[in-house]
Design a protein around this motif. Sequence first.
Motif, PDB file in Angstrom:
ATOM      1  N   ASN A  26       0.815  -1.219   0.000  1.00  0.00           N
ATOM      2  CA  ASN A  26       0.000   0.000   0.000  1.00  0.00           C
ATOM      3  C   ASN A  26       0.840   1.257   0.000  1.00  0.00           C
ATOM      4  O   ASN A  26       0.567   2.197  -0.738  1.00  0.00           O
ATOM      5  N   GLU A  62      -5.343   5.851  -4.642  1.00  0.00           N
ATOM      6  CA  GLU A  62      -6.333   6.066  -3.578  1.00  0.00           C
ATOM      7  C   GLU A  62      -7.691   6.523  -4.129  1.00  0.00           C
ATOM      8  O   GLU A  62      -8.705   6.379  -3.474  1.00  0.00           O
ATOM      9  N   TYR A  63      -7.688   7.083  -5.343  1.00  0.00           N
ATOM     10  CA  TYR A  63      -8.960   7.492  -5.925  1.00  0.00           C
ATOM     11  C   TYR A  63      -9.697   6.298  -6.546  1.00  0.00           C
ATOM     12  O   TYR A  63     -10.857   6.401  -6.897  1.00  0.00           O
ATOM     13  N   LYS A  64      -8.969   5.204  -6.752  1.00  0.00           N
ATOM     14  CA  LYS A  64      -9.599   4.051  -7.413  1.00  0.00           C
ATOM     15  C   LYS A  64     -10.167   3.069  -6.406  1.00  0.00           C
ATOM     16  O   LYS A  64     -10.949   2.206  -6.751  1.00  0.00           O
ATOM     17  N   VAL A  65      -9.722   3.202  -5.161  1.00  0.00           N
ATOM     18  CA  VAL A  65     -10.232   2.304  -4.128  1.00  0.00           C
ATOM     19  C   VAL A  65     -11.412   2.987  -3.450  1.00  0.00           C
ATOM     20  O   VAL A  65     -11.301   4.119  -2.977  1.00  0.00           O
ATOM     21  N   LYS A  66     -12.535   2.310  -3.450  1.00  0.00           N
ATOM     22  CA  LYS A  66     -13.735   2.910  -2.868  1.00  0.00           C
ATOM     23  C   LYS A  66     -13.592   3.022  -1.351  1.00  0.00           C
ATOM     24  O   LYS A  66     -13.231   2.040  -0.693  1.00  0.00           O
ATOM     25  N   ASN A  67     -13.851   4.202  -0.834  1.00  0.00           N
ATOM     26  CA  ASN A  67     -13.811   4.407   0.605  1.00  0.00           C
ATOM     27  C   ASN A  67     -15.003   3.670   1.223  1.00  0.00           C
ATOM     28  O   ASN A  67     -16.149   3.949   0.869  1.00  0.00           O
ATOM     29  N   PRO A  68     -14.742   2.727   2.146  1.00  0.00           N
ATOM     30  CA  PRO A  68     -15.872   1.956   2.709  1.00  0.00           C
ATOM     31  C   PRO A  68     -16.887   2.832   3.443  1.00  0.00           C
ATOM     32  O   PRO A  68     -18.049   2.463   3.550  1.00  0.00           O
ATOM     33  N   ASN A  69     -16.447   4.018   3.903  1.00  0.00           N
ATOM     34  CA  ASN A  69     -17.408   4.929   4.560  1.00  0.00           C
ATOM     35  C   ASN A  69     -18.481   5.402   3.590  1.00  0.00           C
ATOM     36  O   ASN A  69     -19.535   5.891   3.994  1.00  0.00           O
ATOM     37  N   PHE A  70     -18.148   5.295   2.284  1.00  0.00           N
ATOM     38  CA  PHE A  70     -19.068   5.797   1.271  1.00  0.00           C
ATOM     39  C   PHE A  70     -20.275   4.866   1.081  1.00  0.00           C
ATOM     40  O   PHE A  70     -21.368   5.331   0.760  1.00  0.00           O
ATOM     41  N   THR A  71     -20.062   3.559   1.329  1.00  0.00           N
ATOM     42  CA  THR A  71     -21.116   2.590   1.016  1.00  0.00           C
ATOM     43  C   THR A  71     -22.448   2.870   1.725  1.00  0.00           C
ATOM     44  O   THR A  71     -23.477   2.921   1.051  1.00  0.00           O
TER      45      THR A  71
END
Length: 284
Positions: A26, A62-71
């Motif tokens: 990472n 980091e822009y390609k990995v979905k932030n889990p807070n967004f779900t």
Amino acid sequence: MSVKYIIGFSIFLIVLVACNIYFYYNLTSVNKHVILSAPRKVEATSSVHKDIIDHVYNLPNEYKVKNPNFTPLQRNLVQSFNASVINNLKSVWNYVDEWADDESLFPHKDGAPGQILQAMRASQIALVDNAPKGTQLKLLLLLEGKQKLLFKPKRYNLTHIINGHIYAGFDRHNSEVFAYYLAMVLNFKWVAPVITRRINIDQEIMRLATPGLKKTMVKNEGGRLCIYGKCYYCKINETVCPDSNGELEGAAILYLDKQFRIHKSPWRRSYNSKKMEWEKDNDF
Ligand SMILES: Nc1ncnc2c1ncn2[C@@H]1O[C@H](COP(=O)(O)OP(=O)(O)OP(=O)(O)O)[C@@H](O)[C@H]1O
Ligand SMILES: [Mn+2]
């Protein structure tokens, strides 16, 4: 040493090594991509589309990995558009009308957006008039229950490309709908709800039109009734005509009968050859 202890220690080692590999990967991948290419001046040609795709492709990881807070936010937003059955349209309109909140111009909580959108789709039209404000042709739909909608008729198919200068052609009705959903995603709570609606020229317009609106309707060569309306750019030879089903498609926008202070957008376009600040300054 017991067998249990050896197994436990081995699992601990495996987890430790896996964590190391994960963090190492990472960190290096973030560092590798953190340098964005310097902003380039994008030419307003057909290559703009390709430029956007290239830029998205080269975004840091980091822009390609979905932030889990967004779900959960996404789930709530999608659910809020759920059009549950409305028993009392009048109560929906009263709710919207009497809405007063420091944060939003329209109710946004507890499934209200879906209820409003559905009421806008389903309400019968009681009266249709010209809506002369602004530069583009639009109608005012008065719904039963007294709620008003602005109706901006379709001028182009979705895939149609308008060539020419920046303000060539008419405004597009789809952009009103996109603007609403985009605003909801961005949590901008001052954009009016919009739906697409098809209205029948005979049953829902002619039958319910004010005399003023009827005066701005003409028959085309095919004998169909078309509208040129009343607005700053409206011309008798630039009509909108119904499709083969006798229907007009358009964006129907919830009308707000309130007075607001006007703030000019710093991003507004120039109406003469002088460029706006945002057009000259890449860091605007
Ligand atoms: N949802 C709404 N509720 C109440 N009034 C509205 C609404 N949308 C627009 N208006 C009023 O109508 C005016 C014209 O609207 P709008 O800008 O959408 O039209 P337009 O034909 O695209 O004009 P322009 O080219 O000036 O943007 C606005 O300045 C505002 O006063
Ligand atoms: Mn406009």
